[in-house]
Design a protein around this motif. Structure first.
Motif, PDB file in Angstrom:
ATOM      1  N   ALA A 299      19.478  -8.103  37.933  1.00  0.00           N
ATOM      2  CA  ALA A 299      20.577  -7.215  37.571  1.00  0.00           C
ATOM      3  C   ALA A 299      21.809  -7.626  38.370  1.00  0.00           C
ATOM      4  N   ASP A 300      22.926  -6.990  38.066  1.00  0.00           N
ATOM      5  CA  ASP A 300      24.150  -7.236  38.825  1.00  0.00           C
ATOM      6  C   ASP A 300      24.093  -6.377  40.077  1.00  0.00           C
ATOM      7  N   PRO A 301      23.948  -6.979  41.272  1.00  0.00           N
ATOM      8  CA  PRO A 301      23.761  -6.171  42.495  1.00  0.00           C
ATOM      9  C   PRO A 301      24.933  -5.254  42.796  1.00  0.00           C
ATOM     10  N   ASP A 302      26.161  -5.693  42.522  1.00  0.00           N
ATOM     11  CA  ASP A 302      27.321  -4.833  42.776  1.00  0.00           C
ATOM     12  C   ASP A 302      27.319  -3.623  41.869  1.00  0.00           C
ATOM     13  N   LYS A 303      26.950  -3.829  40.605  1.00  0.00           N
ATOM     14  CA  LYS A 303      26.929  -2.714  39.656  1.00  0.00           C
ATOM     15  C   LYS A 303      25.787  -1.744  39.984  1.00  0.00           C
ATOM     16  N   VAL A 304      24.642  -2.276  40.418  1.00  0.00           N
ATOM     17  CA  VAL A 304      23.533  -1.410  40.812  1.00  0.00           C
ATOM     18  C   VAL A 304      23.927  -0.586  42.035  1.00  0.00           C
ATOM     19  N   ASP A 305      24.622  -1.209  42.987  1.00  0.00           N
ATOM     20  CA  ASP A 305      25.123  -0.466  44.150  1.00  0.00           C
ATOM     21  C   ASP A 305      26.063   0.655  43.726  1.00  0.00           C
ATOM     22  N   GLN A 306      26.891   0.385  42.712  1.00  0.00           N
ATOM     23  CA  GLN A 306      27.829   1.394  42.224  1.00  0.00           C
ATOM     24  C   GLN A 306      27.075   2.587  41.634  1.00  0.00           C
ATOM     25  N   VAL A 307      26.011   2.314  40.885  1.00  0.00           N
ATOM     26  CA  VAL A 307      25.201   3.381  40.288  1.00  0.00           C
ATOM     27  C   VAL A 307      24.523   4.204  41.375  1.00  0.00           C
ATOM     28  N   LEU A 308      23.864   3.513  42.324  1.00  0.00           N
ATOM     29  CA  LEU A 308      23.151   4.220  43.391  1.00  0.00           C
ATOM     30  C   LEU A 308      24.119   5.030  44.252  1.00  0.00           C
ATOM     31  N   GLY A 309      25.254   4.413  44.602  1.00  0.00           N
ATOM     32  CA  GLY A 309      26.215   5.120  45.443  1.00  0.00           C
ATOM     33  C   GLY A 309      26.719   6.388  44.789  1.00  0.00           C
ATOM     34  N   ASN A 310      27.003   6.337  43.491  1.00  0.00           N
ATOM     35  CA  ASN A 310      27.510   7.515  42.795  1.00  0.00           C
ATOM     36  C   ASN A 310      26.460   8.615  42.727  1.00  0.00           C
ATOM     37  N   LEU A 311      25.231   8.257  42.378  1.00  0.00           N
ATOM     38  CA  LEU A 311      24.184   9.273  42.245  1.00  0.00           C
ATOM     39  C   LEU A 311      23.839   9.903  43.587  1.00  0.00           C
ATOM     40  N   LEU A 312      23.779   9.098  44.647  1.00  0.00           N
ATOM     41  CA  LEU A 312      23.445   9.642  45.967  1.00  0.00           C
ATOM     42  C   LEU A 312      24.585  10.496  46.518  1.00  0.00           C
ATOM     43  N   GLU A 313      25.813  10.064  46.332  1.00  0.00           N
ATOM     44  CA  GLU A 313      26.945  10.868  46.802  1.00  0.00           C
ATOM     45  C   GLU A 313      27.017  12.195  46.058  1.00  0.00           C
ATOM     46  N   ASN A 314      26.734  12.180  44.757  1.00  0.00           N
ATOM     47  CA  ASN A 314      26.722  13.431  43.993  1.00  0.00           C
ATOM     48  C   ASN A 314      25.634  14.372  44.498  1.00  0.00           C
ATOM     49  N   ALA A 315      24.456  13.809  44.798  1.00  0.00           N
ATOM     50  CA  ALA A 315      23.354  14.645  45.286  1.00  0.00           C
ATOM     51  C   ALA A 315      23.688  15.262  46.643  1.00  0.00           C
ATOM     52  N   VAL A 316      24.379  14.489  47.492  1.00  0.00           N
ATOM     53  CA  VAL A 316      24.751  14.989  48.820  1.00  0.00           C
ATOM     54  C   VAL A 316      25.873  16.012  48.718  1.00  0.00           C
ATOM     55  N   ARG A 317      26.856  15.734  47.884  1.00  0.00           N
ATOM     56  CA  ARG A 317      28.047  16.577  47.808  1.00  0.00           C
ATOM     57  C   ARG A 317      27.788  17.871  47.055  1.00  0.00           C
ATOM     58  N   HIS A 318      27.055  17.781  45.936  1.00  0.00           N
ATOM     59  CA  HIS A 318      26.889  18.947  45.074  1.00  0.00           C
ATOM     60  C   HIS A 318      25.509  19.594  45.207  1.00  0.00           C
ATOM     61  N   GLY A 319      24.558  18.888  45.799  1.00  0.00           N
ATOM     62  CA  GLY A 319      23.215  19.430  45.925  1.00  0.00           C
ATOM     63  C   GLY A 319      22.966  20.032  47.291  1.00  0.00           C
ATOM     64  N   GLU A 320      21.769  20.514  47.478  1.00  0.00           N
ATOM     65  CA  GLU A 320      21.363  21.102  48.746  1.00  0.00           C
ATOM     66  C   GLU A 320      19.968  20.607  49.081  1.00  0.00           C
ATOM     67  N   GLY A 321      19.555  20.868  50.324  1.00  0.00           N
ATOM     68  CA  GLY A 321      18.197  20.533  50.738  1.00  0.00           C
ATOM     69  C   GLY A 321      17.944  19.039  50.759  1.00  0.00           C
TER      70      GLY A 321
END
Length: 416
Positions: A299-321
């Motif tokens: 896969a494209d490592p930069d694009k995969v990093d972009q996907v992971l970074g967005n999903l993890l930041e959303n979970a941290v910012r908008h989620g709990e626990g």
């Protein structure tokens, strides 16, 4: 003769039954056709709602198939004969123009379909299909006005007996402008969002740099460092926003380029968790579960990093626990005999309302906590699908949001 248009050629007269008369109750419309063509009007008129001649079906619905009625078409269809009188006015045309079919059939094209351009000029007078240049084959789609100022998209085709010969029929297609207006609103919203997101960091950058240049000697080194760090952070925001806009442009145009390489997805997840903990998150907030063996992933490592970074930041910012990341092999999308890699990111927050789940991956969607541009998940979906993968959202075991994407194993371009 159609008022405002040049006169068509002289022709013989024959009778054809229009679409309104399939039940035998409507009036007959006199179809003016030339040189014996009137003998051909019998059966084809029933299929096109009154087109003239056996050849009409081939000219107008040639790619649709035999026996297709004009009312089956999703777009408005209006056909005028060689004399400029309407012989077909399908149900979509009646709906778009708010004109009853019976009121249009048999009338001149200009009166049945009174159109004006955006300057208020009568369109049929300007285009003059019957008396204009003999080399013209039609009019490209343009935005015109119906009586009352309602906009409609109109295109026309001039059917001639031979190249540069007289016009035998004028075929007009009508479409509503709702879809185009939705696209325009989306573009306007994008521009407004970009302008708003750019204004704040650029104002900050301008303010701090102007202050430093004007009063450099008055600040201590610590104050200068703080202001320069703020400028650097705001410049980073601008850079990220521009990168998002470029990604959206490439996704929408299908030009998102992928540079496939071997990707260690577990190591990529660990890097993102280390970055989040370095920024103040507690290490024990993250739980990573990996099921081995994982298939080799190209896969494209930069694009995969972009996907992971967005999903993890959303979970941290908008989620709990606890934020749980599950990595496991999975069937590749659309290939039951192939394997892929599935990554699931879930949290224990309030989650996403059921009614909003269908809009999560659209532009400008934001959760209950406002912030960001609302473009991140739209880009994530575009990146995953560009890899041939899929992404879904659901409610997690802990009640929060659960995002799951699957990337196929794939292969580098030079092996395909």
């Amino acid at each position: 003769m159609a008022v405002g248009m040049s006169g068509p050629r002289q022709a013989h007269t024959a009778v054809v039954r229009t679409a309104a008369d399939r039940d035998g109750t409507g009036p007959d419309v006199m179809d003016t056709v030339g040189d014996g063509a009137g003998r051909q009007v019998g059966e084809t008129g029933r299929h096109l709602g009154g087109t003239t001649g056996r050849e009409s079906a081939g000219d107008v619905l040639d790619d649709v198939g035999p026996g297709i009625d004009a009312d089956d078409l999703p777009d408005g269809l209006v056909i005028a004969d060689a004399s400029g009188r309407v012989i077909c006015f399908n149900s979509a045309a009646a709906r778009i123009t708010a004109t009853p079919r019976a009121a249009a059939l048999g009338r001149s094209l200009e009166h049945a379909l009174p159109l004006e351009d955006l300057k208020g000029q009568r369109w049929w007078t300007l285009t003059d299909p019957y008396g204009g240049l003999a080399t013209r084959v039609g009019q490209p789609e343009c935005n015109l006005l119906l009586p009352g100022g309602r906009e409609v998209l109109v295109s026309a085709r001039y059917v001639r007996e031979r190249p540069t010969g007289p016009v035998r029929r004028v075929v007009v297609s009508l479409r509503g402008t709702e879809a185009r207006r939705r696209t325009e609103r989306s573009h306007a919203e994008l521009i407004a969002t970009v302008a708003h997101e750019l204004r704040s960091p650029l104002t900050s950058v301008k303010g701090f740099t102007a202050t430093l240049l004007a009063k450099w000697e008055r600040f201590t080194d610590d104050q200068k460092r703080l202001m320069l760090e703020t400028v650097d952070a705001d410049a980073g925001r601008v850079t990220r926003l521009i990168a998002e806009l470029l990604d959206i442009s490439r996704i929408d145009s299908g030009r998102l380029e992928l540079r496939r390489q071997p990707v260690d997805i577990s190591a990529a997840v660990e890097r993102h968790i280390q970055a989040l903990t370095a920024n103040g998150q507690e290490p024990d907030r993250f739980l990573v579960r990996t099921r081995q063996p994982l298939p080799d992933l190209w896969a494209d490592p930069d694009k995969v990093d972009q996907v992971l970074g967005n999903l993890l930041e959303n979970a941290v910012r908008h989620g709990e626990g606890t934020v749980t990341i599950d990595i496991a092999p999975a069937p590749a999308p659309a290939k039951s005999d192939a394997t892929g890699t599935a990554v699931t990111v879930s949290d224990e927050g309030p989650g996403i309302p059921e009614e909003s789940m269908g809009r999560v991956f659209t532009r400008f969607w934001r959760g209950s906590k406002r912030g960001g541009t609302g473009l991140g998940l739209y880009i994530v979906k575009g990146i995953v699908e560009a890899h041939g993968g899929t992404i879904t959202v659901d409610r997690g075991p802990g009640g929060g949001a659960e995002f799951r994407f699957i990337l196929p194993v794939s292969a580098p371009a030079y092996l395909n």
